[in-house]
Design a protein around this motif. Structure first.
Motif, PDB file in Angstrom:
ATOM      1  N   HIS A  78       0.848  -1.191   0.000  1.00 11.39           N
ATOM      2  CA  HIS A  78       0.000   0.000   0.000  1.00 11.39           C
ATOM      3  C   HIS A  78       0.885   1.243   0.000  1.00 11.39           C
ATOM      4  O   HIS A  78       1.878   1.303   0.738  1.00 11.39           O
ATOM      5  CB  HIS A  78      -0.916   0.015   1.234  1.00 11.39           C
ATOM      6  CG  HIS A  78      -2.029   1.001   1.107  1.00 11.39           C
ATOM      7  ND1 HIS A  78      -1.876   2.339   1.392  1.00 11.39           N
ATOM      8  CD2 HIS A  78      -3.317   0.859   0.697  1.00 11.39           C
ATOM      9  CE1 HIS A  78      -3.014   2.978   1.188  1.00 11.39           C
ATOM     10  NE2 HIS A  78      -3.904   2.100   0.767  1.00 11.39           N
TER      11      HIS A  78
ATOM     12  N   GLU B  61      -6.839   2.916   5.003  1.00 16.67           N
ATOM     13  CA  GLU B  61      -6.657   1.769   4.108  1.00 16.67           C
ATOM     14  C   GLU B  61      -5.370   1.017   4.444  1.00 16.67           C
ATOM     15  O   GLU B  61      -5.341  -0.222   4.423  1.00 16.67           O
ATOM     16  CB  GLU B  61      -6.616   2.236   2.657  1.00 16.67           C
ATOM     17  CG  GLU B  61      -7.951   2.713   2.112  1.00 16.67           C
ATOM     18  CD  GLU B  61      -7.823   3.260   0.702  1.00 16.67           C
ATOM     19  OE1 GLU B  61      -8.855   3.335   0.018  1.00 16.67           O
ATOM     20  OE2 GLU B  61      -6.697   3.615   0.289  1.00 16.67           O
TER      21      GLU B  61
ATOM     22  N   LYS C 240      -5.020  -2.836   5.677  1.00 14.87           N
ATOM     23  CA  LYS C 240      -4.143  -3.830   5.046  1.00 14.87           C
ATOM     24  C   LYS C 240      -3.315  -4.565   6.094  1.00 14.87           C
ATOM     25  O   LYS C 240      -3.048  -5.762   5.968  1.00 14.87           O
ATOM     26  CB  LYS C 240      -3.209  -3.146   4.041  1.00 14.87           C
ATOM     27  CG  LYS C 240      -3.859  -2.733   2.741  1.00 14.87           C
ATOM     28  CD  LYS C 240      -4.056  -3.920   1.815  1.00 14.87           C
ATOM     29  CE  LYS C 240      -4.516  -3.458   0.438  1.00 14.87           C
ATOM     30  NZ  LYS C 240      -4.774  -4.607  -0.460  1.00 14.87           N
TER      31      LYS C 240
ATOM     32  N   PRO D 183      -3.136  -8.971   2.589  1.00 12.82           N
ATOM     33  CA  PRO D 183      -3.565  -9.455   1.271  1.00 12.82           C
ATOM     34  C   PRO D 183      -3.552 -10.981   1.202  1.00 12.82           C
ATOM     35  O   PRO D 183      -2.746 -11.641   1.864  1.00 12.82           O
ATOM     36  CB  PRO D 183      -2.510  -8.861   0.323  1.00 12.82           C
ATOM     37  CG  PRO D 183      -1.957  -7.690   1.058  1.00 12.82           C
ATOM     38  CD  PRO D 183      -2.009  -8.047   2.507  1.00 12.82           C
TER      39      PRO D 183
END
Length: 617
Positions: free
Chosen positions: A292, A347, A351, A356
């Motif tokens: 990110h 965000e 994460k 992910p």
């Protein structure tokens, strides 16, 4: 953007480095004004300076190619060839051109690949010249020694060194071999360097190269110590790393030579330092700028002697300094920037909390993350390629990874929470540190940002001063919650958000610059983030908050936002009645000990109570 996390490879000291870079190719060596000057003097006069002084000055492989072309080497090699013969050594090859071809490769690499593809001898040659043993180069090459053989230790001297009658020759050779073979740093690698390795630091970056972003980042060598480490600003020779060749990383780098931020981990014992290093390195490898853009990218890591280091791009400021240096002059533009940056940070934390590809793993393999130390000093300001200032999360020194079954089971006594932003569960008996820890600290950070948006650093500093009240250890602190005594014979401890904080939020709503965007954001901070968790009241999760902040951001970016959503519209109501319950529960041992030592008496409050119960998520 490439989403893959770079593979971590552990290697010893690298044998090769980038030959040269176009920025360096046009820099001619200092002229050898006196043709009678020795090659030794010529090399010494062209050493790259090192910030640690002359004893660390060095030459890269690319520098040696440029300083020692075949024409220059041939002249000296012929003299050395005759000297070797006079010293009763007959080289295996009768013509010194054979050795010239080995030292001065005809097919020198012309690109930035760190691999030469074949053995080299130019570092060995330069080392022997500087150690005053140049005529022994034939003996070394004939014995199969090349640049790849270096460094040579005193305990493993080859036969061609046994005849050196003076100890100083080996001492000089040993000193120079490290300075001729500086390491090449690769993105994503972890390296282990001997304490004698000379790292390719230079006193300061090239100023022209350092202006790629259109913003001159001043280079001032600094050293700042924190709880987990010591950070220094360093410049690295452009030929000694490949960071600039990684497209997504190049956007965070002001120039090929930096500056870079170098973190040395510190701790109470070598074992503790190594443990903290491996934990932080794992977090940084798992969550970085490739995952990110609002998470800092670690460039490389290494152990140098007994010290552990992490290398990062060097930011323009941290957010604390940014508050001091920047004023929100254009409030509409700044509000849009704040909405974008807060969404990006949320965000990024999401994460970390939900890595992910998590849905593709079996339950026993799922690892969840936590940052654990969100504060203005750990949010860095980088300049994007387009010149936009971006906030990036850094410093995972308190972060950790944990399985779903245990992600809330970290005892609070082991958490050195950021004092100003520490959540109440740090002082609760059996308090567990979960991902909601980060939600509280983000709420504190966002409230700081909104205060700055409305009134700049003067108003934000006033908020800091307003929150200063006595803590249970007797000292004044600016934490966002208060430990109080509840009603009843036992006066059992309770936990509430400080009245100074809730009153400040009311003042913000009434501020002349407050907009609908700020009103709604303040409500989310107060009602969904700065919550003392009980068996009934819980903080929102990052997934929900991310969607809310995305709505805020979309409305801020709309063409008519300036006339509505970002238009000043302070609330006129002077009276706000709150009926939030008091979170009631015992203190942990550390908190009880602090009260006993300070002799402080908790302020008694009345109201409904609920059982204090941090989230078990």
């Amino acid at each position: 953007m490439d989403q893959r996390t770079p593979e971590v490879r552990v290697t010893d000291v690298d044998d090769t480095e980038i030959k040269s870079h176009p920025l360096q190719n046009n820099i001619p060596p200092k002229p050898n004004k006196n043709p009678d000057n020795s090659l030794d003097d010529f090399l010494r006069s062209n050493l790259n300076q090192h910030p640690c002084g002359r004893n660390k000055s060095f030459l890269t492989l690319g520098c040696l190619w440029r300083l020692l072309p075949a024409t220059r080497v041939q002249e000296h090699l012929e003299k050395l060839f005759r000297e070797a013969q006079k010293a009763s050594y007959t080289p295996l090859k009768s013509n010194c051109n054979h050795y010239l071809d080995l030292i001065c490769l005809i097919d020198q690499p012309t690109d930035n690949s760190p691999e030469t593809g074949r053995r080299t001898y130019i570092r060995l040659f330069a080392t022997l010249i500087l150690a005053d043993k140049g005529s022994d180069v034939f003996k070394f090459i004939d014995s199969g020694i090349s640049d790849e053989t270096l460094p040579i230790s005193e305990d493993n001297k080859p036969p061609c060194m046994q005849g050196w009658e003076k100890l100083r020759y080996f001492d000089d050779f040993n000193r120079w071999q490290w300075r001729m073979k500086v390491p090449y740093l690769r993105y994503g690698e972890h390296r282990q360097f001997d304490a004698q390795v000379v790292l390719p630091y230079i006193p300061k970056p090239n100023c022209e190269d350092n202006n790629r972003l259109g913003v001159q980042i001043p280079f001032t060598p600094f050293k700042e110590a924190g709880g987990q480490g010591e950070v220094s600003s360093v410049a690295i020779h452009s030929e000694c790393h490949n960071f600039y060749d990684i497209p997504d990383l190049a956007l965070q780098l002001p120039g090929r030579e930096g500056p870079f931020a170098l973190k040395r981990l510190i701790g109470s014992s070598p074992a503790k330092v190594e443990q903290e290093f491996r934990k932080e390195l794992y977090m940084l490898k798992t969550f970085n700028g490739m995952v990110h853009p609002h998470i800092v990218s670690i460039l490389t890591s290494f152990r140098h002697g007994s010290s552990y280091y992490l290398l990062f791009p060097c930011a323009v400021f941290d957010l604390a300094k940014y508050f001091e240096e920047r004023a929100p002059t254009d409030r509409t533009k700044t509000a849009r920037w704040v909405s974008k940056q807060c969404l990006g940070l949320m965000e990024a934390v999401h994460k970390i909390h939900f890595p992910p590809k998590l849905d593709t793993l079996q339950p026993e393999d799922k690892l969840f993350g936590r940052h654990g130390d969100i504060k203005a000093e750990n949010v860095l300001v980088f300049i994007s390629h387009e010149g936009e200032e971006n906030l990036v999360l850094s410093d995972f020194g308190l972060g950790s990874m944990h399985h779903d079954q245990s992600k809330s089971n970290i005892p609070n006594r082991e958490i050195s929470a950021t004092p100003g932003f520490r959540p109440p569960e740090c002082d609760m008996e059996n308090g567990k540190i979960s991902r909601s820890f980060d939600v509280w600290t983000l709420g504190c950070l966002f409230l700081d940002l909104l205060t700055w948006l409305l009134g700049g650093e003067d108003l934000r500093s006033e908020f800091d001063r307003t929150r200063m009240t006595p803590y249970i250890d007797g000292r004044d602190t600016d934490i966002y919650f208060e430990i109080v005594a509840t009603e009843g014979k036992s006066n059992e401890p309770g936990y509430i958000v400080k009245e100074q904080v809730t009153n400040w939020i009311d003042e913000m709503h009434r501020h002349e610059n407050c907009t609908k965007f700020v009103h709604e954001f303040l409500d989310i901070i107060e009602k969904r983030m700065l919550i003392v968790e009980t068996n009934v009241m819980k903080r929102a999760r990052t997934g929900e908050l991310k969607e809310i902040l995305k709505t805020f951001h979309d409305r801020c970016q709309s063409p008519d936002a300036e006339a509505d959503y970002l238009y000043s519209n302070p609330r006129r109501s002077a009276l706000v009645i709150r009926t939030l319950p008091i979170a009631k529960g015992p203190l942990n041992e550390n908190a009880m000990r602090s009260i006993t030592r300070s002799g402080i008496k908790l302020r008694k409050v009345t109201g409904t109570t609920e059982k204090a119960e941090p989230a078990q998520d």
